[in-house]
Design an enzyme around this catalytic site. Structure first.
Site, PDB file in Angstrom:
ATOM      1  N   THR A 159       0.814  -1.216   0.000  1.00 30.71           N
ATOM      2  CA  THR A 159       0.000   0.000   0.000  1.00 30.71           C
ATOM      3  C   THR A 159       0.843   1.260   0.000  1.00 30.71           C
ATOM      4  OG1 THR A 159      -1.816  -1.123   1.144  1.00 30.71           O
ATOM      5  CG2 THR A 159      -1.755   1.271   1.303  1.00 30.71           C
ATOM      6  N   SER A 193       1.562  -7.986  -0.770  1.00 31.97           N
ATOM      7  CA  SER A 193       2.274  -8.824   0.205  1.00 31.97           C
ATOM      8  C   SER A 193       1.656 -10.212   0.342  1.00 31.97           C
ATOM      9  CB  SER A 193       2.341  -8.141   1.571  1.00 31.97           C
ATOM     10  OG  SER A 193       1.066  -8.074   2.177  1.00 31.97           O
ATOM     11  N   THR A 219       1.328  -4.791   4.483  1.00 35.64           N
ATOM     12  CA  THR A 219       1.149  -5.149   5.894  1.00 35.64           C
ATOM     13  C   THR A 219       0.608  -6.554   6.122  1.00 35.64           C
ATOM     14  OG1 THR A 219      -1.082  -4.181   5.933  1.00 35.64           O
ATOM     15  CG2 THR A 219       0.766  -2.738   6.527  1.00 35.64           C
ATOM     16  N   ASP A 220      -0.069  -7.141   5.133  1.00 31.84           N
ATOM     17  CA  ASP A 220      -0.781  -8.392   5.401  1.00 31.84           C
ATOM     18  C   ASP A 220       0.140  -9.543   5.773  1.00 31.84           C
ATOM     19  OD1 ASP A 220      -3.256  -7.289   5.110  1.00 31.84           O
ATOM     20  OD2 ASP A 220      -3.554  -7.943   3.048  1.00 31.84           O
TER      21      ASP A 220
END
Length: 281
Positions: free
Chosen positions: A11, A53, A82-83
């Site tokens: 992101t 990710s 972030t995932d």
């Protein structure tokens, strides 16, 4: 000062398009360049294509390790979605143990240029990269978190991560990721033994999320599946389904059958850290 950037995607490096958010080349590199102190040099390794990710895995961790090792002594910032940040944090923490490197992971819940968290996270990452001392950390929401035990505990808020303390890392026997079929599996009430057996037959090993401080169902068939898998050479490593506290074998009689199967004790490991342990040891 030289700074190594490994931009994988996520992101933080996206921008608005007519079809919604999509990766934009150069966005992260430019944002870091304007933030560097005078005289600092940025060396960038940018994934092509940039990755969500969700698609990051062992081959990408190997690429990151390769790039880091090609630049000895250089602090590193890795921008990442972030995932699966917790998986990458555990992977690099364990694979680089003992190599005296400083690596800062960075991502965001909103992209650069949207008055969100991206700029602040990058500022923190740059400051953290120039500090002293080895380790792998996540720069996020004003905090520098040890990356070995990351937990993404919220899917939307800016303060999305916690870090659970992990046991001290020794030097692993294997410092890159090889082709192993591994998974994280969860014990749940009513899980048929045949289902667990079927999936274990396709794997080289697995992390098994068990109850509380170390209990499992008193199901003879299920326990036999686990024992047979261990006896057959499959690495099975137990961790708690609780976010914190870890396992204490022997604390409850309800866990006696499980620990009698020969399953490994993952202690306070997060699911991600336990999975990486199986990959590297």
């Amino acid at each position: 000062m030289k700074l190594l950037l490994i931009h994988t995607g996520g992101t933080i490096g996206m921008a608005e398009t007519p079809d919604g958010l999509a990766p934009r080349k150069g966005l992260v590199e430019d944002a870091i360049t304007v933030r560097l102190p005078d005289g600092a040099e940025l060396v960038a390794d940018v994934f092509d294509p940039l990755l969500d990710s969700a698609d990051v895995g062992p081959s990408h961790w190997n690429r990151m390790l390769e790039t880091i090792r090609r630049h000895p002594g250089t602090p590193v910032i890795i921008t990442h979605g972030t995932d699966t940040m917790a998986f990458t944090g555990a992977a690099l923490s364990q694979a680089l143990a003992g190599e005296n490197r400083r690596v800062i992971l960075c991502g965001s819940m909103l992209p650069l240029g949207q008055k969100g968290d991206a700029e602040g996270n990058l500022d923190l990452a740059i400051r953290a990269a120039s500090a002293q001392g080895p380790g792998v950390f996540l720069a996020f929401a004003g905090k520098l978190l040890p990356a070995a035990g990351l937990v993404k505990h919220h899917s939307h808020e800016g303060d999305a991560f916690r870090s659970q303390p992990q046991a001290a890392l020794g030097v692993p026997q294997r410092r890159t990721f090889i082709d192993r079929k591994l998974a994280i599996l969860t014990l749940s009430p009513g899980l048929p033994a045949a289902s667990l057996k079927a999936i274990l037959e396709t794997l080289d090993g697995a992390v098994l999320r068990i109850f509380g401080a170390g209990t499992a169902m008193n199901d003879g068939q299920l326990l036999k599946v686990i024992a047979d898998a261990v006896a057959g050479g499959k690495r099975l490593r137990a961790i708690s389904q609780c976010e914190a506290g870890g396992l204490e074998p022997g604390a409850y009689a309800a866990g006696a059958g499980l620990w009698g199967t020969g399953i490994e004790n993952g202690g306070t490991e997060t699911p991600e850290a336990a999975l990486i342990h199986l990959w590297l040891n």
